[in-house]
Design a protein around this motif. Structure first.
Motif, PDB file in Angstrom:
ATOM      1  N   VAL A 188      61.482  93.842  39.477  1.00 32.12           N
ATOM      2  CA  VAL A 188      60.876  93.190  38.314  1.00 32.12           C
ATOM      3  C   VAL A 188      61.981  92.888  37.313  1.00 32.12           C
ATOM      4  O   VAL A 188      62.817  93.751  37.028  1.00 32.12           O
ATOM      5  CB  VAL A 188      59.808  94.085  37.658  1.00 32.12           C
ATOM      6  CG1 VAL A 188      59.173  93.368  36.472  1.00 32.12           C
ATOM      7  CG2 VAL A 188      58.752  94.504  38.653  1.00 32.12           C
ATOM      8  N   HIS A 189      61.983  91.675  36.787  1.00 30.82           N
ATOM      9  CA  HIS A 189      62.996  91.256  35.811  1.00 30.82           C
ATOM     10  C   HIS A 189      62.274  90.556  34.666  1.00 30.82           C
ATOM     11  O   HIS A 189      61.496  89.628  34.897  1.00 30.82           O
ATOM     12  CB  HIS A 189      64.006  90.313  36.466  1.00 30.82           C
ATOM     13  CG  HIS A 189      65.108  89.858  35.559  1.00 30.82           C
ATOM     14  ND1 HIS A 189      66.248  90.611  35.334  1.00 30.82           N
ATOM     15  CD2 HIS A 189      65.255  88.717  34.822  1.00 30.82           C
ATOM     16  CE1 HIS A 189      67.048  89.962  34.522  1.00 30.82           C
ATOM     17  NE2 HIS A 189      66.467  88.803  34.180  1.00 30.82           N
ATOM     18  N   THR A 190      62.520  91.012  33.426  1.00 32.15           N
ATOM     19  CA  THR A 190      61.831  90.451  32.269  1.00 32.15           C
ATOM     20  C   THR A 190      62.832  90.003  31.216  1.00 32.15           C
ATOM     21  O   THR A 190      63.730  90.766  30.834  1.00 32.15           O
ATOM     22  CB  THR A 190      60.872  91.481  31.645  1.00 32.15           C
ATOM     23  OG1 THR A 190      59.877  91.846  32.601  1.00 32.15           O
ATOM     24  CG2 THR A 190      60.183  90.908  30.402  1.00 32.15           C
ATOM     25  N   PHE A 205      71.600  96.185  43.391  1.00 29.94           N
ATOM     26  CA  PHE A 205      72.361  95.510  42.346  1.00 29.94           C
ATOM     27  C   PHE A 205      72.538  94.028  42.657  1.00 29.94           C
ATOM     28  O   PHE A 205      72.576  93.197  41.747  1.00 29.94           O
ATOM     29  CB  PHE A 205      73.714  96.206  42.136  1.00 29.94           C
ATOM     30  CG  PHE A 205      73.648  97.302  41.112  1.00 29.94           C
ATOM     31  CD1 PHE A 205      74.033  97.075  39.803  1.00 29.94           C
ATOM     32  CD2 PHE A 205      73.165  98.551  41.444  1.00 29.94           C
ATOM     33  CE1 PHE A 205      73.949  98.070  38.844  1.00 29.94           C
ATOM     34  CE2 PHE A 205      73.076  99.565  40.506  1.00 29.94           C
ATOM     35  CZ  PHE A 205      73.465  99.325  39.199  1.00 29.94           C
ATOM     36  N   ARG A 206      72.630  93.687  43.936  1.00 28.22           N
ATOM     37  CA  ARG A 206      72.682  92.264  44.281  1.00 28.22           C
ATOM     38  C   ARG A 206      71.382  91.567  43.910  1.00 28.22           C
ATOM     39  O   ARG A 206      71.380  90.428  43.423  1.00 28.22           O
ATOM     40  CB  ARG A 206      72.976  92.106  45.775  1.00 28.22           C
ATOM     41  CG  ARG A 206      74.421  92.437  46.154  1.00 28.22           C
ATOM     42  CD  ARG A 206      74.772  91.880  47.525  1.00 28.22           C
ATOM     43  NE  ARG A 206      74.018  92.524  48.582  1.00 28.22           N
ATOM     44  CZ  ARG A 206      74.444  93.589  49.267  1.00 28.22           C
ATOM     45  NH1 ARG A 206      75.625  94.134  48.980  1.00 28.22           N
ATOM     46  NH2 ARG A 206      73.706  94.106  50.230  1.00 28.22           N
ATOM     47  N   VAL A 207      70.253  92.253  44.111  1.00 30.21           N
ATOM     48  CA  VAL A 207      68.956  91.707  43.705  1.00 30.21           C
ATOM     49  C   VAL A 207      68.918  91.506  42.194  1.00 30.21           C
ATOM     50  O   VAL A 207      68.438  90.480  41.688  1.00 30.21           O
ATOM     51  CB  VAL A 207      67.812  92.630  44.173  1.00 30.21           C
ATOM     52  CG1 VAL A 207      66.473  92.194  43.575  1.00 30.21           C
ATOM     53  CG2 VAL A 207      67.732  92.657  45.694  1.00 30.21           C
ATOM     54  N   ALA A 230      70.949  85.504  37.561  1.00 28.35           N
ATOM     55  CA  ALA A 230      71.411  84.146  37.844  1.00 28.35           C
ATOM     56  C   ALA A 230      70.264  83.151  37.871  1.00 28.35           C
ATOM     57  O   ALA A 230      70.392  82.012  37.387  1.00 28.35           O
ATOM     58  CB  ALA A 230      72.158  84.127  39.180  1.00 28.35           C
ATOM     59  N   GLU A 231      69.109  83.573  38.415  1.00 30.38           N
ATOM     60  CA  GLU A 231      67.993  82.644  38.596  1.00 30.38           C
ATOM     61  C   GLU A 231      67.086  82.556  37.371  1.00 30.38           C
ATOM     62  O   GLU A 231      66.489  81.508  37.098  1.00 30.38           O
ATOM     63  CB  GLU A 231      67.166  83.082  39.808  1.00 30.38           C
ATOM     64  CG  GLU A 231      67.926  82.983  41.130  1.00 30.38           C
ATOM     65  CD  GLU A 231      67.190  83.640  42.276  1.00 30.38           C
ATOM     66  OE1 GLU A 231      66.010  84.015  42.084  1.00 30.38           O
ATOM     67  OE2 GLU A 231      67.792  83.799  43.356  1.00 30.38           O
ATOM     68  N   ASN A 232      66.971  83.659  36.637  1.00 30.99           N
ATOM     69  CA  ASN A 232      65.986  83.707  35.551  1.00 30.99           C
ATOM     70  C   ASN A 232      66.591  83.952  34.174  1.00 30.99           C
ATOM     71  O   ASN A 232      65.876  83.907  33.168  1.00 30.99           O
ATOM     72  CB  ASN A 232      64.957  84.810  35.843  1.00 30.99           C
ATOM     73  CG  ASN A 232      64.333  84.654  37.219  1.00 30.99           C
ATOM     74  OD1 ASN A 232      63.623  83.696  37.472  1.00 30.99           O
ATOM     75  ND2 ASN A 232      64.621  85.586  38.114  1.00 30.99           N
ATOM     76  N   GLY A 233      67.886  84.225  34.118  1.00 29.49           N
ATOM     77  CA  GLY A 233      68.560  84.442  32.851  1.00 29.49           C
ATOM     78  C   GLY A 233      68.370  85.858  32.325  1.00 29.49           C
ATOM     79  O   GLY A 233      67.605  86.632  32.877  1.00 29.49           O
ATOM     80  N   PRO A 234      69.063  86.130  31.258  1.00 27.33           N
ATOM     81  CA  PRO A 234      70.117  85.299  30.673  1.00 27.33           C
ATOM     82  C   PRO A 234      71.371  85.300  31.542  1.00 27.33           C
ATOM     83  O   PRO A 234      71.594  86.242  32.307  1.00 27.33           O
ATOM     84  CB  PRO A 234      70.381  85.982  29.327  1.00 27.33           C
ATOM     85  CG  PRO A 234      70.037  87.419  29.563  1.00 27.33           C
ATOM     86  CD  PRO A 234      68.888  87.410  30.529  1.00 27.33           C
ATOM     87  N   SER A 235      72.166  84.282  31.433  1.00 26.02           N
ATOM     88  CA  SER A 235      73.351  84.144  32.266  1.00 26.02           C
ATOM     89  C   SER A 235      74.397  85.189  31.880  1.00 26.02           C
ATOM     90  O   SER A 235      74.750  85.330  30.695  1.00 26.02           O
ATOM     91  CB  SER A 235      73.945  82.741  32.094  1.00 26.02           C
ATOM     92  OG  SER A 235      75.223  82.672  32.659  1.00 26.02           O
ATOM     93  N   LEU A 236      74.889  85.898  32.879  1.00 22.14           N
ATOM     94  CA  LEU A 236      75.950  86.872  32.612  1.00 22.14           C
ATOM     95  C   LEU A 236      77.282  86.177  32.356  1.00 22.14           C
ATOM     96  O   LEU A 236      78.224  86.815  31.878  1.00 22.14           O
ATOM     97  CB  LEU A 236      76.073  87.845  33.781  1.00 22.14           C
ATOM     98  CG  LEU A 236      74.875  88.786  33.986  1.00 22.14           C
ATOM     99  CD1 LEU A 236      75.117  89.720  35.168  1.00 22.14           C
ATOM    100  CD2 LEU A 236      74.570  89.591  32.723  1.00 22.14           C
TER     101      LEU A 236
END
Length: 401
Positions: free
Chosen positions: A43-45, A71-73, A79-85
Motif C-alpha cells: 500500500v502506498h499513499t 524495497f523494489r516494490v 516512481a509510478e505514483n509519486g512523489p519522485s525521489l
C-alpha cells in the motif's frame, strides 16, 4: 536534499514514511506486508496537498519473496505514483531498532560494527532486532549512497537510575546475562513529552510528566525535566501494563508452575504470555474497541478484562506520582490512548484528591488534534497528544546527519 525516509521493519513487513525535513511534512507513507508469502501486499499513499486534492492510495498484490524485493516494490510505487525521489533526493534513511541494550543511547550512524551489535542484542528482542536488521540491509542495498541511522526504542530510557533499572536477582547473573530493565517506546515517550511541553507553553526542563502510550503494546513512563526516570516495560516489552496480547506484570513463579504442573515448554509459555494473553487471553478480543463493545453488551469476560486493564493502568499512574513527587502533565497517546475516551476516564477516575479532574465534555469530544481533556479547575493538566514516532526518528536522524 531535505527528504528523510523512515523505515520500521518487521519480520514479514515494513512500514515507511518519506518526510520533507524543511517543513516536517509527510510526503508519502506505505506498508509492504506478507513478505515471504505466496502473495504479498503493498500500500502506498500520497497525502492530500494544499490545493485540496484527496489522499491518493494505490495497492498491489504480488509475490514479495524477501525484504530486498519489498524495497523494489516500494521504489516502483514512488516512481509510478509519486512523489519522485529524483525531485526529493534522500538526505538519509532512519531506521527504528527496538533493542539497543546498554550500548546505544543516542541515534547512531549504521556501520558494519553497529549491525553486528544489533544482531548480538537479538537475544534480548528475538522478535524485533533480527527483523529490524533485515530492513536495514535491504534499505542499504536500495539506497547505498546515503547515510543510514538507527534510532533505538530503548535509548530514551538510558537515563533510568540503577534503583529503577536493576532487578533484585543475583548480581553476577544479572551482569553476565545483561538482565535489567531497558524500557521501550522511547521515541514515542520522548516525542509526546516534548509536544506536551509545547502545548502547555512551559519549558520541558520544568515539567514532571506521566506519558501513557496505550496501543496494542502499552507502556507508561515518568519523565522529569525531559528525562525518563521510570518506565513500565523491562528487559523485554512484556513487563508492565496489560496489552492487546501480552500479559504485562506477572508473578515469575507462574512460569515455573506452568512448566511443572501443565508440562508447558519454554516456547509454549513464551507464546502464551506474548501472543495469547492480555485482552485477547481474557476476553477473546485484543482490540479495545471490541472489548468495550462486548462490555456494553454484558460480556463478563470483556468486563473483567477492561477492569484488569484499568486497575493495572491506574496503579502505574499512582506509582509514578509517588516517584515524581509532583505531576504537572499526564498525556495519553497511541491508538487506545488517543481514541478511547472510556479508558482515559476510567484510568483517572477517583483521583480528584490528587488534583486530577477530567472534563467529560472535553474527553468525549472527537478530535485528531492535541487537546486538553482536564477541567479548568484541575491542578494536573491532562492531555491527549497524537504520537508521531516516524517524525521523531526523522528528527533524531537529522541530528547526526
Amino acid at each position: 536534499m531535505s527528504a528523510v525516509l523512515i523505515v520500521n521493519s518487521g519480520s514479514s513487513s515494513f512500514k515507511y514514511q518519506l518526510i520533507d525535513m524543511r517543513t516536517e511534512q509527510m510526503l508519502a507513507t506505505g506498508l509492504v506486508e506478507r513478505i515471504g508469502d505466496s502473495s504479498g501486499h503493498a500500500v502506498h499513499t500520497v497525502p492530500a496537498d494544499a490545493a485540496g486534492s484527496p489522499d491518493a492510495t494505490t495497492e498491489r498484490d504480488l509475490p514479495i519473496p524477501d525484504h530486498t524485493a519489498g524495497f523494489r516494490v516500494m521504489l516502483d510505487a514512488f516512481a509510478e505514483n509519486g512523489p519522485s525521489l529524483e525531485q526529493h533526493p534522500l538526505l538519509a534513511v532512519g531506521h527504528r531498532v527496538v533493542h539497543g541494550g546498554k550500548r546505544f543511547f543516542e541515534p547512531t550512524l549504521i556501520t558494519d560494527l553497529v549491525k553486528i551489535n544489533i544482531e548480538e542484542l537479538a537475544g534480548l528482542a528475538p522478535l524485533h532486532n533480527p527483523a529490524n536488521l533485515q530492513g536495514i540491509e535491504a534499505a542499504q542495498e536500495a539506497f547505498g549512497d546515503v547515510p543510514h541511522v538507527a534510532v533505538f526504542d530503548t535509548a530514551f530510557h538510558q537515563t533510568l537510575s540503577p534503583a529503577s533499572y536493576s532487578y533484585a536477582i543475583d548480581a553476577k547473573v544479572a551482569q553476565k546475562y545483561r538482565v535489567r530493565k531497558y524500557g521501550f517506546h522511547g521515541t514515542s515517550h520522548k516525542f509526546v513529552s516534548e509536544q506536551a511541553a509545547a502545548f502547555v507553553d512551559r519549558p520541558l526542563a520544568e515539567l514532571n510528566q506521566i506519558v501513557l502510550h496505550l496501543g496494542n503494546g502499552a507502556s507508561a513512563s515518568a519523565i522529569a525535566g525531559g528525562r525518563s526516570v521510570e518506565t513500565s516495560m523491562g528487559l523485554t516489552p512484556l513487563e508492565g501494563l496489560v496489552m492487546g496480547t501480552r500479559s504485562g506484570d506477572l508473578d515469575p513463579a507462574v512460569l515455573v508452575y506452568l512448566h511443572r504442573r501443565a508440562g508447558m515448554s519454554v516456547d509454549e509459555i513464551d507464546a502464551l504470555l506474548n501472543r495469547k494473553s492480555g485482552l485477547l487471553g481474557m476476553s477473546g478480543a485484543n482490540d479495545m474497541r471490541d472489548v468495550l463493545s462486548r462490555s456494553a453488551e454484558g460480556d463478563e469476560n470483556a468486563i473483567l478484562a477492561f477492569d484488569v486493564y484499568i486497575h493495572r493502568l491506574k496503579g502505574y499512574v499512582g506509582n509514578y506520582m509517588a516517584q515524581l513527587g509532583r505531576v504537572d502533565v499526564i498525556a495519553f497517546t497511541a491508538g487506545v490512548g488517543e481514541n478511547a475516551a472510556p479508558v482515559r476516564a476510567a484510568a483517572l477516575a477517583g483521583l480528584e484528591a490528587f488534583g486530577i479532574r477530567i472534563s467529560d465534555e472535553r474527553n468525549t469530544a472527537k478530535s485528531r488534534d492535541a487537546r486538553r481533556i482536564s477541567s479548568d479547575d484541575s491542578d494536573v493538566t491532562v492531555l491527549v497528544i497524537p504520537t508521531n514516532e516516524e517524525l521523531e526518528i526523522a528528527r533524531q536522524t537529522m541530528s547526526i546527519v
